[in-house]
Design a protein around this motif. Structure first.
Motif, PDB file in Angstrom:
ATOM      1  N   GLY A 172       1.569   6.591  -6.820  1.00 30.55           N
ATOM      2  CA  GLY A 172       0.484   7.502  -7.144  1.00 30.55           C
ATOM      3  C   GLY A 172       0.881   8.955  -6.944  1.00 30.55           C
ATOM      4  N   THR A 173       1.667   9.240  -5.895  1.00 26.96           N
ATOM      5  CA  THR A 173       2.115  10.606  -5.633  1.00 26.96           C
ATOM      6  C   THR A 173       3.056  11.093  -6.726  1.00 26.96           C
ATOM      7  N   SER A 174       3.972  10.197  -7.160  1.00 30.91           N
ATOM      8  CA  SER A 174       4.907  10.588  -8.222  1.00 30.91           C
ATOM      9  C   SER A 174       4.175  10.863  -9.522  1.00 30.91           C
ATOM     10  N   ALA A 175       3.213   9.987  -9.870  1.00 28.43           N
ATOM     11  CA  ALA A 175       2.461  10.189 -11.103  1.00 28.43           C
ATOM     12  C   ALA A 175       1.621  11.466 -11.037  1.00 28.43           C
ATOM     13  N   ALA A 176       1.013  11.723  -9.868  1.00 29.26           N
ATOM     14  CA  ALA A 176       0.193  12.927  -9.714  1.00 29.26           C
ATOM     15  C   ALA A 176       1.045  14.184  -9.842  1.00 29.26           C
ATOM     16  N   ALA A 177       2.273  14.119  -9.310  1.00 32.20           N
ATOM     17  CA  ALA A 177       3.164  15.281  -9.412  1.00 32.20           C
ATOM     18  C   ALA A 177       3.527  15.550 -10.868  1.00 32.20           C
ATOM     19  N   ALA A 178       3.764  14.462 -11.614  1.00 37.96           N
ATOM     20  CA  ALA A 178       4.114  14.641 -13.029  1.00 37.96           C
ATOM     21  C   ALA A 178       2.934  15.215 -13.805  1.00 37.96           C
ATOM     22  N   VAL A 179       1.735  14.707 -13.543  1.00 33.47           N
ATOM     23  CA  VAL A 179       0.539  15.208 -14.234  1.00 33.47           C
ATOM     24  C   VAL A 179       0.283  16.657 -13.873  1.00 33.47           C
ATOM     25  N   SER A 180       0.450  17.015 -12.588  1.00 32.78           N
ATOM     26  CA  SER A 180       0.227  18.396 -12.161  1.00 32.78           C
ATOM     27  C   SER A 180       1.200  19.342 -12.841  1.00 32.78           C
ATOM     28  N   ALA A 181       2.473  18.910 -12.960  1.00 37.23           N
ATOM     29  CA  ALA A 181       3.458  19.756 -13.626  1.00 37.23           C
ATOM     30  C   ALA A 181       3.108  19.951 -15.090  1.00 37.23           C
ATOM     31  N   ALA A 182       2.653  18.867 -15.747  1.00 30.85           N
ATOM     32  CA  ALA A 182       2.287  18.972 -17.161  1.00 30.85           C
ATOM     33  C   ALA A 182       1.091  19.891 -17.344  1.00 30.85           C
ATOM     34  N   GLU A 183       0.105  19.793 -16.438  1.00 27.99           N
ATOM     35  CA  GLU A 183      -1.079  20.642 -16.555  1.00 27.99           C
ATOM     36  C   GLU A 183      -0.745  22.112 -16.341  1.00 27.99           C
ATOM     37  N   SER A 184       0.161  22.376 -15.380  1.00 26.22           N
ATOM     38  CA  SER A 184       0.518  23.773 -15.121  1.00 26.22           C
ATOM     39  C   SER A 184       1.204  24.405 -16.329  1.00 26.22           C
ATOM     40  N   LYS A 186      10.169   8.952 -13.691  1.00 22.96           N
ATOM     41  CA  LYS A 186      10.875   7.707 -13.979  1.00 22.96           C
ATOM     42  C   LYS A 186      11.811   7.327 -12.845  1.00 22.96           C
ATOM     43  N   ARG A 187      12.530   8.329 -12.307  1.00 20.32           N
ATOM     44  CA  ARG A 187      13.450   8.038 -11.195  1.00 20.32           C
ATOM     45  C   ARG A 187      12.688   7.533  -9.978  1.00 20.32           C
ATOM     46  N   ALA A 188      11.537   8.160  -9.699  1.00 23.40           N
ATOM     47  CA  ALA A 188      10.730   7.715  -8.550  1.00 23.40           C
ATOM     48  C   ALA A 188      10.239   6.293  -8.749  1.00 23.40           C
ATOM     49  N   GLY A 189       9.810   5.995 -10.004  1.00 22.23           N
ATOM     50  CA  GLY A 189       9.350   4.639 -10.290  1.00 22.23           C
ATOM     51  C   GLY A 189      10.461   3.613 -10.132  1.00 22.23           C
ATOM     52  N   LYS A 190      11.691   3.963 -10.604  1.00 19.27           N
ATOM     53  CA  LYS A 190      12.823   3.039 -10.475  1.00 19.27           C
ATOM     54  C   LYS A 190      13.178   2.806  -9.018  1.00 19.27           C
ATOM     55  N   THR A 235       0.830  -1.206   0.000  1.00 19.33           N
ATOM     56  CA  THR A 235       0.000   0.000   0.000  1.00 19.33           C
ATOM     57  C   THR A 235       0.865   1.258   0.000  1.00 19.33           C
ATOM     58  N   ASN A 236       1.929   1.242   0.805  1.00 17.44           N
ATOM     59  CA  ASN A 236       2.837   2.394   0.837  1.00 17.44           C
ATOM     60  C   ASN A 236       3.511   2.593  -0.520  1.00 17.44           C
ATOM     61  N   ILE A 237       3.909   1.472  -1.157  1.00 15.19           N
ATOM     62  CA  ILE A 237       4.538   1.586  -2.478  1.00 15.19           C
ATOM     63  C   ILE A 237       3.546   2.144  -3.493  1.00 15.19           C
ATOM     64  N   GLN A 238       2.292   1.660  -3.416  1.00 20.10           N
ATOM     65  CA  GLN A 238       1.268   2.148  -4.335  1.00 20.10           C
ATOM     66  C   GLN A 238       1.032   3.644  -4.136  1.00 20.10           C
ATOM     67  N   GLN A 239       0.989   4.074  -2.879  1.00 26.15           N
ATOM     68  CA  GLN A 239       0.790   5.497  -2.607  1.00 26.15           C
ATOM     69  C   GLN A 239       1.961   6.323  -3.132  1.00 26.15           C
TER      70      GLN A 239
END
Length: 211
Positions: free
Chosen positions: A62-74, A106-110, A55-59
């Motif tokens: 999810g946080t890394s992906a959300a940060a990337a999406v937020s940066a792209a939207e901004s 990508k770094r966060a995912g790795k 669950t912690n890994i999933q969170q």
């Protein structure tokens, strides 16, 4: 009259012996079920721990992906420039800003994948309880009870939280596989490894006088 009394006494003795045998079987069955329950509880605790880690890994993912999406939207919401030159500059800035966000994701995912692989490797490398119990028995020269074996293993690996009931269940499994022997002294049960019992049997045969 005397014969009738003797027959009654004999029947009562038979019933008493039968009841005592039934009580002993009942207690053994209770011990067996308790050991199985303890083993299942230990497995449940391990699964709950793994669930928490996943669950912690999933969170984290999810946080890394959300940060990337937020940066792209901004970057996407930058006001449209009036001139074509400004449009090209904004597109260039948008491309440059998206690359660091993607690289960060990508770094966060790795890192997350590496942490998961490290945890899985550590769990697979840890010896199983049955291996620890069998190795401990093989190293002993005298019979040991389940409580004594559990105490010794608890001192060696306190992080595992080894319980006597689980060790007893493991020992009974080894006995069923002929990898351990069980002896009873009074109300206490002791276990020895078949590896240590066999040399003793050979020694006894060598001491017998020849015909």
């Amino acid at each position: 009259m005397a014969e009738t009394t003797a027959e009654t006494t004999d029947v009562a003795s038979q019933y008493s012996a039968q009841v005592a045998s039934d009580l002993e079987q009942n207690l053994k069955e209770q011990e067996r079920l308790s050991a199985e329950i303890e083993a299942l509880q230990a497995q449940l605790a391990a699964l709950q721990h793994n669930h928490s880690v996943l669950t912690n890994i999933q969170q984290a993912l999810g946080t890394s992906a959300a940060a990337a999406v937020s940066a792209a939207e901004s970057v996407t919401k930058v006001p449209a420039p009036r001139k074509k030159t400004a449009t090209k500059a904004a597109a260039s800035r948008r491309t440059k800003s998206q690359k660091p966000a993607t690289a960060t994701a990508k770094r966060a995912g790795k890192k997350t994948a590496k942490a998961s692989q490290t945890q899985s490797a550590a769990q697979s490398a840890a010896p199983k309880l049955v291996e620890l119990v069998r190795a401990h028995l093989s190293a002993q020269s005298e019979p040991r009870s389940a409580a004594e074996i559990a105490a010794a293993l608890e001192q060696e690996q306190p992080e595992r939280g080894i319980k006597t009931t689980v060790v007893r269940s493991t020992l009974e499994a080894l006995v069923a596989k002929n990898q351990a022997q069980r002896t009873k002294q009074g109300s206490s049960v002791f276990y020895t490894s078949t590896d240590t019992a066999e040399p003793a049997a050979d020694g006894d045969q060598s001491e017998q006088p020849s015909a």
